[in-house]
Scaffold this motif. Structure first.
Motif, mmCIF file in Angstrom:
data_model
loop_
_atom_site.group_PDB
_atom_site.id
_atom_site.type_symbol
_atom_site.label_atom_id
_atom_site.label_comp_id
_atom_site.label_asym_id
_atom_site.label_seq_id
_atom_site.Cartn_x
_atom_site.Cartn_y
_atom_site.Cartn_z
ATOM 1 N N SER A 263 0.847 -1.189 0.000
ATOM 2 C CA SER A 263 0.000 0.000 0.000
ATOM 3 C C SER A 263 0.881 1.237 0.000
ATOM 4 C CB SER A 263 -0.905 0.007 1.227
ATOM 5 O OG SER A 263 -1.806 -1.077 1.205
ATOM 6 N N SER A 264 0.541 2.221 -0.832
ATOM 7 C CA SER A 264 1.337 3.443 -0.890
ATOM 8 C C SER A 264 0.489 4.643 -0.497
ATOM 9 C CB SER A 264 1.936 3.653 -2.288
ATOM 10 O OG SER A 264 0.946 3.584 -3.293
ATOM 11 N N SER A 265 1.158 5.684 -0.006
ATOM 12 C CA SER A 265 0.477 6.902 0.427
ATOM 13 C C SER A 265 0.285 7.846 -0.744
ATOM 14 C CB SER A 265 1.305 7.599 1.509
ATOM 15 O OG SER A 265 2.475 8.187 0.940
ATOM 16 N N ALA A 266 -0.534 8.870 -0.527
ATOM 17 C CA ALA A 266 -0.562 9.979 -1.473
ATOM 18 C C ALA A 266 0.820 10.625 -1.477
ATOM 19 C CB ALA A 266 -1.629 10.987 -1.069
ATOM 20 N N PRO A 267 1.281 11.153 -2.615
ATOM 21 C CA PRO A 267 2.637 11.701 -2.692
ATOM 22 C C PRO A 267 2.717 13.173 -2.305
ATOM 23 C CG PRO A 267 1.654 11.724 -4.858
ATOM 24 C CD PRO A 267 0.633 11.106 -3.937
ATOM 25 N N ALA A 268 3.936 13.601 -1.977
ATOM 26 C CA ALA A 268 4.277 15.015 -1.857
ATOM 27 C C ALA A 268 5.180 15.362 -3.026
ATOM 28 C CB ALA A 268 4.986 15.289 -0.532
ATOM 29 N N LEU A 269 5.039 16.566 -3.566
ATOM 30 C CA LEU A 269 5.752 16.970 -4.775
ATOM 31 C C LEU A 269 6.743 18.070 -4.434
ATOM 32 C CD1 LEU A 269 2.630 17.126 -7.103
ATOM 33 C CD2 LEU A 269 4.033 15.139 -6.527
ATOM 34 N N GLY A 270 8.026 17.832 -4.716
ATOM 35 C CA GLY A 270 9.065 18.806 -4.418
ATOM 36 C C GLY A 270 9.236 19.826 -5.525
#
Length: 383
Positions: A263-270
């Motif tokens: 299971s993966s989380s929602a991402p953060a974008l740099g």
């Protein structure tokens, strides 16, 4: 609710003696420096005025009709109109959309709206783009309504044509178009519609983006991609082109057990184009970059981050092992990335991203994906 300094010390706490329980359904407005939290089983909206080292209760608003307490769905969304800031919340018990604002330390405008009784159930929170509010309701339907100076207009109601038969998962993402996914337990899909709310798809009519499994979190929209984090059964992190429902890349590549990340989380974008997300099969934080639709680890990372069983922090042996899929990471202006896990750990990792990805001029965002105000409102300076 607790606020931490960069060294992990507590700056302030909120909620004690105000609320019996506060959930994770919060929104923060940097425009008014106000923190909004839905608590007491989602039956009240609490507002706190935030300072650098302190916080003070501003007001609280009950979601109650007669003797029936409401139950909020997800986080509130924020909107500014007529010189006032409002918090909007979907109520799954009374089946209404609430609007709250405060003055003089009291909840001064509780307005409940149900589109003449057309809405009969809510499973996802609202999203606003500064002029329209989008409300998922009744399983497969989506409505838009204008909110101006404390009043709701008559809603534009979509009867479900072209929408997912399995419903709408989480808030609708707004970034040049409307994006959302369904909670299908077998083969989830992503959808794209026009912000003007015409019941026809931006992606070729009748088509959608499929991930072959169940979504673990609502979709996140970047400058070029729509991201879909899957559950462990499907086990991959997907990205689709914003203009077509075609798959741009998958992490890890392949469908076999060896390629799955759980299971993966929602991402953060740099700001540097890096994409950060957590996954639970290997208990890791994954930092990737994209070159010609091909993902790879960010060049300054030798591997994904899993933590250490006995890392020394300030002279104290500390277990920093990641123990579960993390929350959606968030990146501050200095490039420090934060996320939490089910064991109650909060991680702060220095990155080279230099801050979060700035929103493009034609984009508005929900809380999931970027906007710290949870406003999707370009009138707010909320980066």
């Amino acid at each position: 609710i607790a606020s931490f300094s960069p060294d992990g010390s507590i700056l302030w706490r909120a909620g004690h003696l105000d609320a019996t329980a506060i959930s994770n359904n919060v929104a923060y407005s940097s425009a008014t420096k106000t923190l909004y939290a839905l608590g007491d089983s989602g039956s009240k909206l609490f507002a706190y005025t935030v300072g650098v080292s302190s916080v003070a209760a501003a007001y609280n608003c009950p979601m109650k009709i007669g003797i029936t307490n409401g139950t909020a769905v997800g986080a509130p969304t924020l909107i500014s109109t007529g010189g006032l800031e409002y918090a909007l919340a979907s109520d799954s018990t009374n089946n209404k959309l609430w609007a709250f604002t405060g003055s003089g330390g009291v909840c001064s405008l509780p307005v409940a709206y149900d589109h003449a009784g057309v809405w009969t159930s809510f499973t996802s929170p609202p999203t606003a783009n500064g002029s329209l509010v989008y409300i998922p309701h009744d399983g497969t339907n989506l409505s838009s309504v204008t909110f101006s100076s404390g009043s709701f207009s008559v809603a534009s109601n979509d009867a479900g044509a072209g929408f997912a038969p399995q419903g709408i998962l989480g808030p609708v993402a707004i970034a040049s178009a409307l994006f959302f996914g369904d909670p299908n337990t077998i083969a989830a899909h992503l959808y794209s519609f026009t912000p003007a709310f015409v019941a026809s798809a931006n992606w070729t009519t009748g088509t959608s983006a499929a991930i072959g499994g169940q979504l673990n979190a609502p979709v996140v929209v970047g400058q070029n991609y729509v991201f879909a984090p899957a559950t462990g059964g499907e086990g991959h992190f997907h990205a689709f082109d914003k203009t077509t429902p075609s798959t741009s890349f998958v992490w890890n590549v392949g469908g076999g057990a060896g390629s799955k990340i759980g299971s993966s989380s929602a991402p953060a974008l740099g700001a540097d184009g890096a994409i950060y997300f957590a996954a639970d099969l290997n208990k890791e934080l994954v930092p990737i970059k994209i070159t010609s639709n091909v993902p790879s680890l960010v060049s300054t990372w030798a591997s994904t981050f899993q933590g250490n069983a006995a890392q020394v922090i300030s002279g104290v042996p500390t277990d920093t092992l990641i123990d579960s899929v993390g929350t959606e990471p968030t990146i501050d202006a200095n490039g420090v990335l934060y996320f939490g896990t089910l064991a109650g750990k909060v991680f702060a990792i220095i990155t080279d991203s230099g801050g979060p990805l700035p929103a493009s001029a034609d984009s508005t965002w929900p809380r999931v994906g970027f906007d710290n105000c949870n406003s999707s409102n370009t009138a707010f300076n909320c980066q």
